[in-house]
Design a protein around this motif. Structure first.
Motif, PDB file in Angstrom:
ATOM      1  N   GLY A 236       0.919  -1.222  -0.157  1.00 13.77           N
ATOM      2  CA  GLY A 236       0.164  -0.060  -0.149  1.00 13.77           C
ATOM      3  C   GLY A 236       0.843   1.143  -0.081  1.00 13.77           C
ATOM      4  N   THR A 237       1.896   1.052   0.739  1.00 16.91           N
ATOM      5  CA  THR A 237       2.734   2.413   0.816  1.00 16.91           C
ATOM      6  C   THR A 237       3.275   2.545  -0.677  1.00 16.91           C
ATOM      7  N   ALA A 238       3.720   1.500  -1.325  1.00 22.55           N
ATOM      8  CA  ALA A 238       4.264   1.688  -2.786  1.00 22.55           C
ATOM      9  C   ALA A 238       3.385   2.199  -3.643  1.00 22.55           C
TER      10      ALA A 238
ATOM     11  N   GLY B 287      -7.131  -0.028  -5.667  1.00 24.68           N
ATOM     12  CA  GLY B 287      -6.067  -0.862  -5.230  1.00 24.68           C
ATOM     13  C   GLY B 287      -6.272  -1.008  -3.746  1.00 24.68           C
ATOM     14  N   LEU B 288      -6.409   0.106  -2.881  1.00 21.46           N
ATOM     15  CA  LEU B 288      -6.199   0.066  -1.504  1.00 21.46           C
ATOM     16  C   LEU B 288      -7.401  -0.921  -0.948  1.00 21.46           C
TER      17      LEU B 288
ATOM     18  N   LEU C 221      -6.439  -4.360  -1.359  1.00 20.56           N
ATOM     19  CA  LEU C 221      -5.417  -4.902  -0.559  1.00 20.56           C
ATOM     20  C   LEU C 221      -6.084  -5.293   0.681  1.00 20.56           C
ATOM     21  N   ALA C 222      -7.045  -4.342   1.147  1.00 23.39           N
ATOM     22  CA  ALA C 222      -7.481  -4.335   2.593  1.00 23.39           C
ATOM     23  C   ALA C 222      -8.626  -5.556   2.754  1.00 23.39           C
ATOM     24  N   ASP C 223      -9.202  -5.919   1.490  1.00 24.84           N
ATOM     25  CA  ASP C 223     -10.063  -6.875   1.676  1.00 24.84           C
ATOM     26  C   ASP C 223      -9.263  -8.442   1.656  1.00 24.84           C
ATOM     27  N   GLY C 224      -8.168  -8.345   1.109  1.00 28.48           N
ATOM     28  CA  GLY C 224      -7.388  -9.547   1.250  1.00 28.48           C
ATOM     29  C   GLY C 224      -7.426 -10.829   0.459  1.00 28.48           C
ATOM     30  N   GLU C 225      -8.578 -10.633  -0.473  1.00 26.41           N
ATOM     31  CA  GLU C 225      -8.793 -11.791  -1.366  1.00 26.41           C
ATOM     32  C   GLU C 225      -7.498 -12.273  -2.266  1.00 26.41           C
ATOM     33  N   HIS C 226      -6.559 -11.356  -2.509  1.00 29.49           N
ATOM     34  CA  HIS C 226      -5.587 -11.697  -3.402  1.00 29.49           C
ATOM     35  C   HIS C 226      -4.248 -11.789  -2.814  1.00 29.49           C
ATOM     36  N   GLU C 227      -3.267 -12.219  -3.274  1.00 30.62           N
ATOM     37  CA  GLU C 227      -2.025 -11.913  -2.617  1.00 30.62           C
ATOM     38  C   GLU C 227      -1.469 -10.486  -2.891  1.00 30.62           C
ATOM     39  N   ALA C 228      -0.832  -9.825  -1.887  1.00 25.82           N
ATOM     40  CA  ALA C 228      -0.362  -8.484  -1.790  1.00 25.82           C
ATOM     41  C   ALA C 228       0.228  -7.915  -2.831  1.00 25.82           C
TER      42      ALA C 228
ATOM     43  N   LEU D   5       0.482  -9.308  -5.915  1.00 24.29           N
ATOM     44  CA  LEU D   5      -0.285  -9.354  -7.318  1.00 24.29           C
ATOM     45  C   LEU D   5      -1.133  -8.258  -7.282  1.00 24.29           C
ATOM     46  N   VAL D   6      -1.513  -7.765  -6.363  1.00 21.40           N
ATOM     47  CA  VAL D   6      -2.482  -6.534  -6.269  1.00 21.40           C
ATOM     48  C   VAL D   6      -1.641  -5.100  -6.834  1.00 21.40           C
ATOM     49  N   LEU D   7      -0.306  -5.262  -6.028  1.00 20.65           N
ATOM     50  CA  LEU D   7       0.583  -4.276  -6.307  1.00 20.65           C
ATOM     51  C   LEU D   7       0.782  -4.103  -7.737  1.00 20.65           C
ATOM     52  N   ASP D   8       1.369  -5.274  -8.300  1.00 20.38           N
ATOM     53  CA  ASP D   8       1.667  -5.244  -9.723  1.00 20.38           C
ATOM     54  C   ASP D   8       0.604  -4.990 -10.572  1.00 20.38           C
ATOM     55  N   ALA D   9      -0.614  -5.300 -10.259  1.00 26.54           N
ATOM     56  CA  ALA D   9      -1.621  -5.069 -10.976  1.00 26.54           C
ATOM     57  C   ALA D   9      -2.059  -3.397 -11.224  1.00 26.54           C
ATOM     58  N   TYR D  10      -1.723  -2.840  -9.809  1.00 27.62           N
ATOM     59  CA  TYR D  10      -1.879  -1.555  -9.779  1.00 27.62           C
ATOM     60  C   TYR D  10      -0.837  -0.572 -10.617  1.00 27.62           C
TER      61      TYR D  10
END
Length: 267
Positions: free
Chosen positions: A93-95, A121-122, A125-132, A134-139
């Protein structure tokens, strides 16, 4: 008084004087705003906790000469509460916040799509359904696409040939054998497929990917992002570079990422 109201996500804060803070907020309609929040560092402040990074807030601001002034703040959703107890999600999330800040350099220039991407994206991340990661790379991939830097992933970035032989940042994505410049890397086909899935929001494919392909994808995406921003994302050094992998499985070699950033062959 010239007042306006907007909702936004707090990207960062910095101290000002003994009791004030300057908050940088990416807002829905106005774009990036830097504003003074007076007295928020006092224990008696009415809305100090509402102006922390990761917080989605509804703001009322007074237009100032150099910096606007926050006069009201109401929390819409405090994403920081869900992320603070999970290191991979917090650092990812910081990134995200730092990248949003870098991609919206001009103040008060509307950036609705970047705002919506950041909130989405946030929330993911907060819902935690996908690896962190992966979410960051998608964002990263989607925010780059909105900024006009989407990597070519289905045909050669230079000649549009369908035969893919490598990935080159300087060329803008995947390249064929004839167009492959020095410093290119040859990722697995599954890695390019994962990048395509993340860019499209195909979470079924992304969640089913192998750890080694996720690790390789992260290296490619991080190098591609930092090349186009022309400087590094400082918070990325705290993000876990690799997801968990099985013993004996090869990891993404940071030397390859460095070579992609500099244009030199890995050694």
């Amino acid at each position: 008084m010239s007042l306006y109201r907007d909702e936004g996500v707090v990207l960062r804060t910095q101290k000002l004087g003994e009791a004030d803070r300057i908050v940088t907020v990416l807002t829905k309609r106005t774009g990036k705003v830097r504003a003074v929040a007076k007295g928020v560092r006092r224990t008696t402040s009415r809305f100090g906790a509402r102006l922390e990074p990761f917080t989605h807030v509804d703001l009322q601001l007074h237009v100032g000469r150099s910096l606007d002034v926050v006069t009201q703040a109401e929390t819409i959703r405090p994403y920081g509460e869900a992320l603070a107890t999970d290191y991979p999600r917090y650092t990812s999330g910081t990134a995200m916040l730092e990248t949003a800040d870098r991609l919206t350099q001009g103040e008060k220039e509307p950036a609705l799509r970047q705002f919506l991407l950041l909130v989405g994206g946030l929330r993911t991340l907060a819902d935690g359904e996908h690896e962190a990661r992966l979410v960051l790379d998608a964002y990263f991939l989607r925010s780059l696409a909105v900024a006009g830097y989407a990597p070519a992933l289905e045909a050669c970035a230079k000649c549009q040939a369908p035969a893919i032989r490598g990935f080159a940042i300087v060329a803008g994505g995947v390249v064929c054998g004839a167009c492959k410049p020095a410093g290119s890397v040859v990722p697995a086909a599954e890695t390019i497929g994962l990048m395509t899935a993340l860019l499209r929001g195909d979470w079924v494919t992304a969640d089913a990917s192998q750890p080694r392909h996720r690790s390789e994808c992260s290296g490619l995406v991080a190098a591609y992002l930092q090349w186009h921003l022309e400087h590094g994302i400082r918070s990325l050094k705290h993000v876990e570079r690799e997801p968990s992998r099985t013993p004996g499985e090869p990891s993404w070699d940071p030397k390859v990422q460095d070579s992609m950033s500099t244009g030199r062959e890995p050694v």
